[in-house]
Design a protein around this motif. Sequence first.
Motif, PDB file in Angstrom:
ATOM      1  N   GLU A 201       0.814  -1.312  -0.028  1.00  0.00           N
ATOM      2  CA  GLU A 201       0.237   0.051  -0.087  1.00  0.00           C
ATOM      3  C   GLU A 201       0.978   1.248   0.006  1.00  0.00           C
ATOM      4  O   GLU A 201       0.397   2.359  -0.591  1.00  0.00           O
ATOM      5  N   VAL A 202       1.987   1.245   0.449  1.00  0.00           N
ATOM      6  CA  VAL A 202       2.990   2.408   0.758  1.00  0.00           C
ATOM      7  C   VAL A 202       3.540   2.643  -0.753  1.00  0.00           C
ATOM      8  O   VAL A 202       3.299   3.727  -1.234  1.00  0.00           O
ATOM      9  N   LEU A 203       3.883   1.561  -1.299  1.00  0.00           N
ATOM     10  CA  LEU A 203       4.567   1.573  -2.774  1.00  0.00           C
ATOM     11  C   LEU A 203       3.420   2.150  -3.636  1.00  0.00           C
ATOM     12  O   LEU A 203       3.838   2.703  -4.614  1.00  0.00           O
ATOM     13  N   ASP A 204       2.190   1.532  -3.561  1.00  0.00           N
ATOM     14  CA  ASP A 204       0.966   2.046  -4.441  1.00  0.00           C
ATOM     15  C   ASP A 204       0.734   3.589  -4.166  1.00  0.00           C
ATOM     16  O   ASP A 204      -0.226   4.038  -4.604  1.00  0.00           O
ATOM     17  N   GLY A 205       0.913   4.199  -3.076  1.00  0.00           N
ATOM     18  CA  GLY A 205       0.777   5.503  -2.476  1.00  0.00           C
ATOM     19  C   GLY A 205      -0.596   5.606  -1.860  1.00  0.00           C
ATOM     20  O   GLY A 205      -1.288   6.699  -1.640  1.00  0.00           O
ATOM     21  N   LYS A 206      -1.110   4.490  -1.311  1.00  0.00           N
ATOM     22  CA  LYS A 206      -2.119   4.508  -0.578  1.00  0.00           C
ATOM     23  C   LYS A 206      -1.979   4.360   0.981  1.00  0.00           C
ATOM     24  O   LYS A 206      -3.125   4.141   1.785  1.00  0.00           O
TER      25      LYS A 206
END
Length: 159
Positions: free
Chosen positions: A69-74
């Motif tokens: 989720e962090v890598l996806d910007g979420k």
Amino acid sequence: MIAYEVIYVILISACLLGLNCRYNGGNNLDKELMKYLKDKEYVIACPEQLGGLPTPRNPSEIVFGDGKEVLDGKSRVKDNKGQDVTMSFIKGARETLKIAKLYNVKTAILKEKSPSCGNVAIYDGSFCGKLKEGSGITAELLKQNGILVFNENNYKENI
């Protein structure tokens, strides 16, 4: 024709080999892991230091979800004072991946529970010592790039 031997290098969390790079300035020396690595090729990295964070530093946790989720910007990574340190964690993950590619890494042994390196469980973002299922940011980025990720508790039965 000349035959070349391909050497596969294992990436190891620096703290597991005794480098004082943990958030509190200490390490997670694992003597059994050191014995295991005795006849193996390996390279070490601390993603949080590679991301520019100091040692010691305030403890940090992923506030929602996990590394994906962090890598996806979420989702974001915050320290226990509320400061957003997401970009440092992402930078550290990317720098660690660069090292892994440079050394032809196929397998990594990383520190479990870490917001960077955890591969099975990470802290839940409440700073209360509670764990949740999921991967840290570096572990997730390595997995997304075809690198097998283990931790100090499960590498023996898998490598």
